[in-house]
Design a protein around this motif. Structure first.
Motif, short mmCIF file in Angstrom:
data_model
loop_
_atom_site.label_atom_id
_atom_site.label_comp_id
_atom_site.label_asym_id
_atom_site.label_seq_id
_atom_site.Cartn_x
_atom_site.Cartn_y
_atom_site.Cartn_z
N THR A 28 0.84 -1.20 0.00
CA THR A 28 0.00 0.00 0.00
C THR A 28 0.88 1.25 0.00
OG1 THR A 28 -1.74 -1.16 1.22
CG2 THR A 28 -1.82 1.25 1.23
N ALA A 36 1.23 4.48 -2.62
CA ALA A 36 1.18 5.88 -2.18
C ALA A 36 2.42 6.66 -2.58
CB ALA A 36 1.00 5.94 -0.67
N GLN A 37 3.55 5.96 -2.72
CA GLN A 37 4.82 6.62 -3.05
C GLN A 37 5.10 6.68 -4.54
OE1 GLN A 37 7.99 5.04 -0.54
NE2 GLN A 37 6.63 5.01 1.23
N ASP A 85 3.05 2.64 -8.31
CA ASP A 85 1.90 1.85 -8.76
C ASP A 85 2.11 1.18 -10.11
OD1 ASP A 85 1.81 4.72 -9.25
OD2 ASP A 85 0.02 4.32 -10.42
#
Length: 287
Positions: A260, A264-265, A268
């Protein structure tokens, strides 16, 4: 002289690799994907792209799809009698729904998820977890051998997916474990290439350490063989299935926040090996 025609629906990382290997094995491959660029890539690999699901005419059709919605759409469009080898990782309930849709048209659907990601897929280093009608499965074996190194028949429809959930649970844990080991070693002053060579030759080695290790050594994750955003789908499916069965998964659950965080960083679209970068940041490690 080419052998039988095989259809492939879904020409992403996995579908394109399977198609290329089937072409090399002598099959005439008809392929469809909603993205024209992927159809163009199939043509470059020696296959024959088609413009719709209904344009595929083959006794065996492989589906490699990103979502349950895509599977239901394809099942709704298919009309020609064939055996469908469904290789996606999806909830069993959705596969059973597609099974009933196709059965009403006289089309057989097999639940056949794959063990392996994009890089192994290119070299036929895939294992097929087959389930469903055994007679139909036997007929697909020449095709399976064209893109995989091994295949197993696991019984009734859905057992293939169950085995895939087991395998991917291990992948999720082992991938983060490999990253954790690299970060510990690097923070301690060890060279990442040395970690990969030496630890990888010992008792703590794993398939994920070997497969994802080179990306962790290089600190580059843009050549994705399994994108973090796609992996999130698999994580959700496994977690929900384990909860449904009442099975505790403490290690799998502990690994989930790292993926996850990778989302967020901004990782993706990158390979799941990027969890190493997440742990490096958490450890305050700069290379």
């Amino acid at each position: 002289m080419t052998r039988a025609t095989v259809g492939v629906i879904g020409l992403g990382i996995m579908g394109s690799a399977m198609s290329a290997n089937l072409v090399k094995a002598g099959f005439a491959v008809q392929g469809y994907d909603v993205r024209p660029a992927r159809r163009d890539d199939l043509k470059k690999a020696g296959g024959s792209p088609v413009s719709s699901v209904t344009a595929i005419e083959a006794p065996v059709v492989i589906t490699s799809l990103p979502s349950a919605e895509a599977l239901h759409s394809v099942a709704g469009e298919m009309t020609a009698k064939c055996i469908v080898v469904e290789t996606s990782t999806l909830p069993i309930e959705d596969k059973k729904k597609a099974f009933e849709t196709l059965k009403s048209k006289g089309i057989a659907l097999l639940d056949c998820p794959l063990s392996g990601t994009g890089a192994p897929a290119r070299t036929k280093d895939l294992t097929v977890y087959g389930s469903g009608d055994q007679a139909a499965f036997e007929k697909t074996k020449p095709v399976l051998e064209g893109f995989s190194r091994a295949h197993y028949y696991l019984g009734e429809f859905g057992n293939g997916s169950k085995m895939k959930y087991v395998a991917n649970l291990l992948v999720a844990i082992h991938n983060v474990a490999a990253a954790e080991a690299f970060v510990l070693g690097m923070k301690a002053g060890l060279d990442p290439e040395t970690i990969y060579k030496v630890a990888g030759d010992g008792a703590g080695a794993s398939r994920m350490f070997q497969v994802r290790g080179p990306q962790m050594v290089a600190g580059r994750y843009d050549d994705a063989t399994m994108k973090v955003e796609v992996w999130q789908k698999d994580m959700k499916i496994i977690g929900e299935y384990a909860t449904k069965l009442g099975v505790p998964t403490p290690l799998f659950t502990a690994s989930a926040p790292i993926y996850t965080a990778a989302m967020a960083q901004g990782f993706d679209k990158q390979d799941t090996a990027a969890v190493c970068a997440v742990l490096e940041a958490m450890a305050g490690l700069k290379r």
